[in-house]
Design an enzyme around this catalytic site. Structure first.
Site, PDB file in Angstrom:
ATOM      1  N   ARG A 161       6.987   6.156   6.714  1.00 27.22           N
ATOM      2  CA  ARG A 161       5.629   5.256   6.649  1.00 27.22           C
ATOM      3  C   ARG A 161       4.520   5.900   6.003  1.00 27.22           C
ATOM      4  O   ARG A 161       3.693   5.310   5.384  1.00 27.22           O
ATOM      5  CB  ARG A 161       5.260   4.926   8.315  1.00 27.22           C
ATOM      6  CG  ARG A 161       3.821   4.293   8.433  1.00 27.22           C
ATOM      7  CD  ARG A 161       3.613   3.459   9.614  1.00 27.22           C
ATOM      8  NE  ARG A 161       4.188   4.232  10.832  1.00 27.22           N
ATOM      9  CZ  ARG A 161       3.666   5.303  11.415  1.00 27.22           C
ATOM     10  NH1 ARG A 161       2.378   6.041  10.709  1.00 27.22           N
ATOM     11  NH2 ARG A 161       4.078   5.894  12.525  1.00 27.22           N
ATOM     12  N   ASP A 212      -9.799 -10.200  -5.945  1.00 28.21           N
ATOM     13  CA  ASP A 212      -8.461 -10.527  -5.717  1.00 28.21           C
ATOM     14  C   ASP A 212      -8.275 -10.754  -7.498  1.00 28.21           C
ATOM     15  O   ASP A 212      -8.354 -11.813  -7.899  1.00 28.21           O
ATOM     16  CB  ASP A 212      -8.348 -11.574  -4.675  1.00 28.21           C
ATOM     17  CG  ASP A 212      -6.800 -11.910  -4.623  1.00 28.21           C
ATOM     18  OD1 ASP A 212      -6.052 -11.780  -5.495  1.00 28.21           O
ATOM     19  OD2 ASP A 212      -6.332 -12.452  -3.608  1.00 28.21           O
ATOM     20  N   LYS A 228       3.459 -12.109  -6.781  1.00 28.83           N
ATOM     21  CA  LYS A 228       3.342 -13.128  -7.998  1.00 28.83           C
ATOM     22  C   LYS A 228       3.747 -12.313  -9.394  1.00 28.83           C
ATOM     23  O   LYS A 228       4.633 -11.909  -9.514  1.00 28.83           O
ATOM     24  CB  LYS A 228       1.728 -13.431  -7.972  1.00 28.83           C
ATOM     25  CG  LYS A 228       1.050 -13.737  -6.485  1.00 28.83           C
ATOM     26  CD  LYS A 228       2.085 -14.975  -5.762  1.00 28.83           C
ATOM     27  CE  LYS A 228       1.537 -15.205  -4.204  1.00 28.83           C
ATOM     28  NZ  LYS A 228       2.390 -15.846  -3.444  1.00 28.83           N
TER      29      LYS A 228
END
Ligand code: P1T
Length: 377
Positions: free
Chosen positions: A46, A170, A195
């Site tokens: 992690r 963003d 994306k």
């Protein structure tokens, strides 16, 4: 170094153990320690993973950032950026963002004392007027999803900094190939790597890039403490994706412009939302701020029936949420990606029942136009 060279080489050093040219997928949850407190810099997956580290170096370099962090989704990346503010702080949020971003503020962050106002950030006067004593962040998406409004990143950053606030941008719709917000003055860049960065519709992920060391330390601390990390396999996929980002984005630009031009001339289309059209209200700004206009195009069919007809008549385009992959997708923002935005707000923004959004892929343009033409008729 040029963009493509960086995309192919940053973070992509041959593997130290084997010489593998392609960064291996380190599919492990933990690492053997030689003795108590003696290890190779990797303790628990992690916290650190070599595949993820390679991707973090790679995208940070592409954004021109000193620090980068990969997350399990675009939303977890956005949520982590919002950990840079505290209860009682105020955020100026662009009035048009991905519906999930609005939902995060409206349904979740609100409960934790984060105040926010929706502001049309395409108008710098409105941004200036929205500042309060407790404003700590301006969060913008540019161009916006789905109506493609463009915010002047440099101007908004200047205003925000004068008020002691940071700007989060963003950059999902552009990718660092077409727009580099940090160079324009923004403080933090957030991505849905789902994306364009990954580009092949086979991974969900997110990214945060920034230069400020103190804020980066906190983002890293939150990444490890909350644990919304990108998996080794997804890190590998995105790392593979960014190698071809430049060539893919050139083709998305070309095809996006051609589809927008076709739709703008079509008698059944009343409005096209694409920054590459002269009719776009921020066309000049987009030309200055972006290296291209991208592959996202929205258009108004006039009614839900009109939209439905197009959405259900296309053969090559796939009716689906998401964007930025090599294949063309078509969607209905009002009922899909922006269903969580109140009806009145959607109307004000132009997210009507007749609005259709296209993620123009990199197929042959003649085939895409042919398919749209037959669907429209
Ligand atoms: O889906 P996820 O990887 O969590 O990313 C969220 C997100 C963040 N920012 C922007 C600009 C986005 O478009 C998205 C996700 N958008 C879609 C799924 C969509 O179809 O618009």
């Amino acid at each position: 170094m040029g963009f493509s060279t960086t995309a192919i080489h940053a973070g992509n050093e041959p593997d130290t153990a084997t010489g593998a040219v392609s960064v291996p997928i380190y599919q492990t949850s933990t690492y053997a320690q030689e003795a108590l407190g003696k290890h190779k810099g990797f303790e628990y997956a992690r916290t650190q993973n070599p595949t993820r580290s390679a991707l973090e170096k790679n995208i940070a370099a592409l954004e021109g950032a000193k620090f980068g962090f990969a997350f399990a989704s675009g939303m977890s990346a956005t949520d982590t950026c919002l950990k840079l503010v505290k209860a009682g702080d105020h955020v100026i949020l662009g009035n048009n963002t991905y519906g999930g971003t609005f939902r995060l503020f409206d349904r979740i962050l609100r409960n934790y004392g984060i105040e926010f106002d929706l502001v049309d950030t395409t108008d710098v006067t409105k941004v200036e007027q929205a500042f309060r004593d407790n404003t700590k962040m301006v969060f913008v998406e540019t161009p916006t999803n789905p109506v493609m409004s463009v915010t002047d990143i440099a101007a908004v950053s200047e205003i925000a900094h004068a008020h002691g606030a940071i700007v989060v941008c963003d950059n999902t719709f552009m990718s660092p190939y077409l727009q580099r917000p940090l160079e324009l003055g923004a403080d933090v860049v957030v991505h849905s790597t789902t994306k364009y960065l990954n580009g092949h519709s086979d991974s969900v992920g997110g990214f945060v890039a920034l230069n400020d060391e103190k804020n980066a330390e906190w983002i890293g601390f939150v990444q490890n403490s909350v644990g919304a990390i990108l998996s080794p396999f997804d890190s590998f996929l995105v790392l593979r994706g960014t190698k071809t980002l430049a060539v893919r984005m050139e083709k998305h630009n070309e095809n996006g412009q051609a589809v927008a031009n076709f739709l703008a001339e079509h008698p059944k289309v009343s409005k096209v939302f694409y920054p590459g059209l002269f009719s776009h209200p921020q066309h000049e700004l987009a030309k200055r701020q972006q290296k291209g206009f991208g592959g996202m195009v929205s258009f108004e069919t006039g009614s839900l029936e009109g939209a439905k007809k197009v959405l259900e008549s296309v053969r090559l385009f796939t009716l689906a949420e998401s964007l930025g992959g090599v294949e063309s997708l078509i969607s209905h923002p009002a009922s899909m990606t922006h269903a969580s935005v109140p009806f009145e707000t959607r109307q004000e923004l132009g997210i009507t029942d007749g609005l259709v959004r296209i993620s123009v892929g990199i197929e042959d343009i003649e085939d895409l136009i042919y398919d749209l033409d037959q669907a429209m008729n």
